[in-house]
Structure formats: C-alpha cells, structure tokens
Scaffold this motif. Sequence first.
Motif, PDB file in Angstrom:
ATOM      1  N   ASP A 240      -0.296   1.768   2.363  1.00  0.00           N
ATOM      2  CA  ASP A 240      -1.593   1.125   2.565  1.00  0.00           C
ATOM      3  C   ASP A 240      -2.606   1.602   1.535  1.00  0.00           C
ATOM      4  O   ASP A 240      -2.759   2.805   1.298  1.00  0.00           O
ATOM      5  CB  ASP A 240      -2.090   1.446   3.976  1.00  0.00           C
TER       6      ASP A 240
ATOM      7  N   GLU B 259      -2.916  -4.009   1.737  1.00  0.00           N
ATOM      8  CA  GLU B 259      -3.639  -3.660   2.964  1.00  0.00           C
ATOM      9  C   GLU B 259      -2.712  -3.967   4.144  1.00  0.00           C
ATOM     10  O   GLU B 259      -2.500  -5.131   4.490  1.00  0.00           O
ATOM     11  CB  GLU B 259      -4.940  -4.457   3.092  1.00  0.00           C
TER      12      GLU B 259
ATOM     13  N   VAL C 283      -1.352  -4.596   7.708  1.00  0.00           N
ATOM     14  CA  VAL C 283      -1.885  -5.095   8.980  1.00  0.00           C
ATOM     15  C   VAL C 283      -1.197  -4.383  10.138  1.00  0.00           C
ATOM     16  O   VAL C 283      -1.825  -3.723  10.952  1.00  0.00           O
ATOM     17  CB  VAL C 283      -1.708  -6.622   9.096  1.00  0.00           C
TER      18      VAL C 283
ATOM     19  N   ARG D 192      -1.847  -7.644   3.735  1.00  0.00           N
ATOM     20  CA  ARG D 192      -2.671  -8.516   2.899  1.00  0.00           C
ATOM     21  C   ARG D 192      -2.567  -8.035   1.453  1.00  0.00           C
ATOM     22  O   ARG D 192      -2.318  -6.855   1.182  1.00  0.00           O
ATOM     23  CB  ARG D 192      -4.135  -8.474   3.360  1.00  0.00           C
TER      24      ARG D 192
ATOM     25  N   ARG E 255      -4.948  -7.899  -1.694  1.00  0.00           N
ATOM     26  CA  ARG E 255      -6.336  -8.080  -2.122  1.00  0.00           C
ATOM     27  C   ARG E 255      -6.461  -7.826  -3.624  1.00  0.00           C
ATOM     28  O   ARG E 255      -5.888  -6.863  -4.160  1.00  0.00           O
ATOM     29  CB  ARG E 255      -7.260  -7.122  -1.366  1.00  0.00           C
TER      30      ARG E 255
ATOM     31  N   LEU F 202      -8.574 -12.429  -1.280  1.00  0.00           N
ATOM     32  CA  LEU F 202      -7.248 -12.234  -0.695  1.00  0.00           C
ATOM     33  C   LEU F 202      -6.305 -13.341  -1.128  1.00  0.00           C
ATOM     34  O   LEU F 202      -6.669 -14.529  -1.132  1.00  0.00           O
ATOM     35  CB  LEU F 202      -7.337 -12.215   0.833  1.00  0.00           C
TER      36      LEU F 202
ATOM     37  N   LYS G 102     -11.029 -14.337   6.496  1.00  0.00           N
ATOM     38  CA  LYS G 102     -11.145 -13.246   7.446  1.00  0.00           C
ATOM     39  C   LYS G 102      -9.845 -12.455   7.440  1.00  0.00           C
ATOM     40  O   LYS G 102      -8.769 -13.006   7.209  1.00  0.00           O
ATOM     41  CB  LYS G 102     -11.423 -13.788   8.844  1.00  0.00           C
ATOM     42  N   GLU G 103      -9.945 -11.187   7.744  1.00  0.00           N
ATOM     43  CA  GLU G 103      -8.760 -10.338   7.713  1.00  0.00           C
ATOM     44  C   GLU G 103      -7.753 -10.733   8.788  1.00  0.00           C
ATOM     45  O   GLU G 103      -6.580 -10.391   8.698  1.00  0.00           O
ATOM     46  CB  GLU G 103      -9.166  -8.867   7.874  1.00  0.00           C
ATOM     47  N   SER G 104      -8.217 -11.457   9.809  1.00  0.00           N
ATOM     48  CA  SER G 104      -7.323 -11.897  10.877  1.00  0.00           C
ATOM     49  C   SER G 104      -6.630 -13.224  10.566  1.00  0.00           C
ATOM     50  O   SER G 104      -5.817 -13.699  11.358  1.00  0.00           O
ATOM     51  CB  SER G 104      -8.103 -12.030  12.192  1.00  0.00           C
ATOM     52  N   ASP G 105      -6.940 -13.813   9.413  1.00  0.00           N
ATOM     53  CA  ASP G 105      -6.350 -15.101   9.034  1.00  0.00           C
ATOM     54  C   ASP G 105      -4.898 -14.885   8.602  1.00  0.00           C
ATOM     55  O   ASP G 105      -4.638 -14.239   7.580  1.00  0.00           O
ATOM     56  CB  ASP G 105      -7.167 -15.716   7.896  1.00  0.00           C
TER      57      ASP G 105
ATOM     58  N   THR H 274      -3.338 -15.276   5.057  1.00  0.00           N
ATOM     59  CA  THR H 274      -3.469 -14.220   4.043  1.00  0.00           C
ATOM     60  C   THR H 274      -2.511 -13.066   4.310  1.00  0.00           C
ATOM     61  O   THR H 274      -2.580 -12.042   3.633  1.00  0.00           O
ATOM     62  CB  THR H 274      -4.916 -13.683   4.003  1.00  0.00           C
ATOM     63  N   TRP H 275      -1.645 -13.218   5.305  1.00  0.00           N
ATOM     64  CA  TRP H 275      -0.687 -12.164   5.635  1.00  0.00           C
ATOM     65  C   TRP H 275       0.652 -12.469   4.968  1.00  0.00           C
ATOM     66  O   TRP H 275       1.106 -13.617   4.939  1.00  0.00           O
ATOM     67  CB  TRP H 275      -0.488 -12.052   7.143  1.00  0.00           C
TER      68      TRP H 275
END
Length: 780
Positions: A440, A489, A491, A512, A514, A521, A546-549, A552-553
């Motif tokens: 990470d 990053e 998750v 993610r 970045r 992202l 958003k990081e929860s999208d 983007t994972w």
Amino acid sequence: MDTLKRRHITHPFNSIDEPAYERIPLQDDEDLYTEKIKAQKNYRFHHKYISWTIRNRHILIPVILTLLSFWTRFRDITRSSNVVWDEAHFGKFGSFYLKNEFYFDVHPPLGKMLVGLSGWLSGYDGSFSFESGKEYPESVNYSGMRLFNAAWGALIIPMTFGTARQLGMSLIASTLAATMVLCDTAYLCISRFILLDSMLLFFTCSSLFCLSGLCKVRHSPFSKHWWFWLTMTGISLGCVSSVKWVGLFAVALVGFSTVEELWDLFGDIKLPKMVYFGHWIARIAGLIAIPISIYMASFVAHFKVLSKSGPGDDQMNSLFQARLEGNKLAESPLEIAYGSTVTIKNHALGGGLLHSHVQKYPEGSKQQQITCYHHKDSNNEWFFSKPYPQNQMMPSLDKEKEENEHKNENENEELDKEKIKQEQQQINSIIEEPVEYIGDGQEFRLIHVETKRKLHSHAIPAPVTVEQFEVSGYGGENATDEKDNWRIEIVDDISDKHAPKNRVRSLSTRFRIRHSVLGCLLAAHNTQLPQWGFKQIEIVCDRDAKESDSNTWWNIEEHKNKKLPPAPKSARRSRFLKDFMYINAAMWRFNNALIPDPDKDDRLTSTPTQWPLVSVGLRMCGWGDDNVKYFLLGNPMVWWSSFISLWVFVVTAGVYNVQRRRQFCELSQSQWDKFISVGKTLFLGWFLHYIPFFIMGRVMYLHHYFPALYFSILMVPFLLDHFTTHSSPTRRKIVFTIAFALVTLTFIYFSPIAFGMTGPADSYRGRQWFKSWKLTDEVI
C-alpha cells in the motif's frame, strides 16, 4: 213373423268370409320382435357412449388436442440433418455441460442445462462442434435432443386449454384457444429445434396458468388450494426467469396482479390487521423468495457442473477462474513484486482487463491507445517496474516540448530498435535485483510488455469522457517522465479480510491505481470507444471518482515471476454470492452490447413494429434447392385476429365504462368484473412482453414477440365468448365454426414452412402473400 225372421237371419260359422290379409307365421313374429329388441339395445348402447362422450368432453377434448400437438411437433423432426439456426449456439452450450467446461452466455443457465440434459438422455457425449449448417454425424442423436425440446412446445397446448378454463371461458372458446396455439406455424416451427424458446414459452404459459388458478381461489385465502397455486406460481416465475430474462415480464405481470389484490384487501376494513399482514408474508415467500431461490439455484448447479476451465473463463472474476480445474491462475505466485509480469482486471461487475495495442488515438495526444478488453491475449500483459529516483528522473517536459515529442512520435510508426533494446536491458536488470514486494502506498511504473510503452496520463481530455483525463501508452526518445508514475492504494482482500496491506496479493487484493502527479484514479466506466478503438472500453484518469467507486478498483489476475513460488491452494477462496453478482452483471453488459451494426446488413433482424401483423418472416437456414428450408412465420389468421382483438377489448371496455357512468350498461356487476379482470390480465401480459422492446437498443428478431403473442391469442376466444353469450346456439356455433375453419385451413396451407420445404423455393411462391416475407425472392 216371416219378415221378422228374415231380419234375424243367422249364418253358419264356416260361412264367414276369410280375412283380406295373409297371416304371418308365429316364427316370423318372433324374429321381428328380436330385431326390434336388438335395435333398441344398439340405440341404448350408442346413446350410452354418446352421453358418456358428452359428459366427459372436457377431458376428451384436451386429450385429443394434446395428441395432435405431440404429432405436429414430432412429425418429420429429422427431415433436416443439419444444424439449423441457433442450434449452433444452444447445442454448443449443452455440449459444455456434458464436458463440464465453463462457458459464458447472455442468458441464465436453466434452459441450456435442460439442453445438456437432453443430450445426456440421448447418449450424446458433447464432442460435436455444432457449426451452423454442418451435418450432424451419426454419433450425435440430434433427433432425441430435438424431441426433448419439442415436448415442451407440445405441452403448451393442453396448458392453454386449462388456462382458458381457469379464466372462465366456455368449452368451445377454450378449445379454440388451444387450437390457435396448436395451429400457429411460428410456434410449431420454433419448437422443433434445439433452442430455448419452447421452454421459455412453456414456463410463460405455466405462469399465466398458475396465476389464473390463484385468482380463481382468491376468496378462500390460506386454504390448501390457495397455497398450492401460490407456490406453483412462484415456481413458474423462477423457472421462466431462469431460462431467459424475458421471463421477468411475467414476473411483472404477477406483480401488478398481486399489488392490485393487496390494495383491494387494504380497503377491507373488516379484515384483521394480522390477516392482512399474513397476506403480505405469504406473497413475499411465494412470489419473491421462491423465484429468487430457483434463479440462484440454477447458478449453483451451473457453477457446480462447469468445474473445468473453458472458453468463458475470462468473463468471470479472477478468484472464480482460479477454482476451475485446468486454469493456471491458481498456480501463479501469491504476492506481487517489482519485476512481476501481470494482467490487471477491473473489479467492477463485468469489468475487463487493462489492455493496449499499437493503434493510436485519432485525436488528443495521438499516443498509443489504452483500453479495457474482455478477452485474453498477450496485449493484456504489463510489467511492474520501479519508479526512477528523483535525481535520476528526467525533468518534466513543458507543454510545447511534450507536444513536439508527441508529434514526432506519431510521424514514426516503427519503434526505435535501440530504444527497445535499452528498455529490455532495464527490465533484465530489475529481474536480477532482490525481490521487493509491492504494498500500500508504493509507487511503480507499468510497462506494456508487447510495445514497451508506459502507462501514462496527462491533462488532455479523454476521447469520449472529455471531462476526465486521457490515459495513453507513452515512450519515445526519452524513456520515461514523471507522469508515468502511479501509486497503489489497497482497498481490501476479498479472500482474507484480515490480510495486512503491506503486500498486494494476486486475484484477491482489490486496489486503486492513483496517478502520482495528477492525483486522479485509473478507471473504466464501461464507456465504449468508437470503431477506431474497436469498440473496447475507454480507460480514463478520473479526477472526481470517489474511493468507493468500484470502477476504480482493480486486481491482479495472471501473475508471472520466476523468483516467487506458486501460491498455496488454500490461499484463495471464491464466494458464491460474489460470483453470482459478477456473472449477472456481465450478462447485463453483454446484453446491452448486442446492438445492431450499422455497417452490416443483417437480413434476419426485424423491428417490433413488424411483428404483430406478420409483416416479416425469418429464414432459419440456407435457401438453396438442396436444403430443407424452414421459414419462421406466424399463421396470419392467428396473428391478425390476435392483434385486432386487443384493441377491440380496449374500445369495448371504454364503451362499457361510458355506459356504466350513464347507468345503462347491459352488463351485470359480476359480468363486468369478469370481463375487465380477464381482459385486463391478457392485455397487460401482452403489453409487458411487447412494449419494452421499443426502448431496447439490442438487436431483435421475430421470436422475441412469441411470449407476447400468447396473451393476445387468448384474447380472441375470450371476446368471441363474451359477444356470443346471449346469441342463439345456432349463431354461436356458426361464429366459432368460421373461426376454427379459418385457423385450421390457413395452418394446413402454410404448414410446409414449419415442417420443412424441399426443392426450389419458387414452388412455394403462392404462400408469399406479401413481398416483405421474402420467402422466395432472392437466394441468400
């Protein structure tokens, strides 16, 4: 006295005249009596059986119709020994079940599992390729598979009769309903091949049959019959949804009926609240829980049977692929390090693989395209490289210089060989270094293995989603710049929630990516590129994500690193619910991708406006003189009368409403309730199965109208029954006799198109009533 004596003259007995007729001997009298008794017995015998037939006609009629339906569906079913139309798809899917190989398709699995079952019952081993138009080998018992599918189509006819009776139609009207389904050439033709449509139609019919049975016992809730019909309705809905998603329209029909009934119960102030609450619980259990359970169970069986690696692996998430027998993902190293060669999969439902190819963007930076691709090839491979230290990194190019480099790059189509050699030397030097795992927050560069370009982003609008930054493959005379650097990053880890974040694990770690300079992202939003991008998915650097999208994972799928050992077998576990959600999202995405190609002239497709009035047919095979030709076309008398009856119902219901408002309607309240209840159900069933196709963007064919047609067919005998209720028996018989004659005679005339036409197509020119049917015009 003498005169008196003369008046009373007596004659001797023997002087009486003989009678004027001839006497019949006694034996003849006995024979006459015997014949008379025998005639009376024969009369009583025939009268007895005629009476028995009349009393049991409600059983005899559906039995006869069922026998006729099996005869028509089975007759000459092997006339064509070639793979016909979509047998090329569904026969092949059935083969995968017999070989236990995983595949992917846009439809739920129940119908295809039944196709596989038909092959197993027929002794087929799954080895045939089912190429379109190819002749079946002797080792494939295609007749048994076709008979299995035809049986579903044959069972529709007695179910139609039963549904009509459940809806309150008379015996003659119910017989007409079943006869119209029996004599429709489109239903007949589609039922005779290894396809899903006969099963879809069967479960659509069973849903309406069970719904009508449930409505019939609605006034005795929670009784044994009520629970039976509620449960059977739920089972039918689960089955029809598990064959094709079109079955969800039947779910919608039952849903509307249920909501209406619950609303009526809500207005009953005498109904106890707990009883009303019980109605809700019962319907949730029977009409929601049961269908969902059956739908999910079909996927449980699907995953269980297809246990080996197959052509559909790449459409599933990485963890699922690793559990398939023969898939190499399970053998890959567990943790990612610098020097690893990987493929990177977008973790959104239905996501694809990070991909690049030598083609360039036509606008924007005009650098190498970066896309998301759903099939495996070598252009999906990326190499994890360390970022250069600050003192070794090339200074950031100003905008003018970068544009000049981009311009020079576009002028040179071939990569500089010396530059590639240097890049390879750098990669080799990294491989020789000690293992350094990626965790990470660590920075890296991704180098495309095939083209040696770096994953790059800059403040240039993306080609389609212009509010986001473009992502490209960058390189050239200068090996790299700071905009090639990205940061991990983490998750979470879907296989182990307690896994530390200091290591990225292949298959299971979601992360993610970045951009180190721009802060955006890396994302794939399922936006399709134009034809210059081969209609692959656009990759952007999302500034607003958003990081929860989940778009983007990402996760690592394939992983190769000679320095690292393979992962333990117990290190990765796939969960059914995640696999279930993933495959359904992929099915949805592929369904939406089935759009008409404007550059292709597909003569088999049609539009919804062409369906109800039989404006178009469909050639199901080759049209040469030596071919057995099948033409998918409805019985005109059935289709035309069905469509007209829908609007007759609408107009009639409107007239009755006006009359009721003016209080001079000739219908009693019970007659009105029956008319509007049955008619509304049939019209709504047709509407829900037909109108949604007008808002669908996918490619469409004539058979998509078949479920809607069923509801409109039932409307015809329902209206004839209604309008002739108060007519004389003679007039009523005349009306129904004309209807039967039109349907059956038209069927007999058009039946060759369903049973198979042999010889030149021109010999059937008389059956081409309209030019748009294209039955005999030009040879394809």
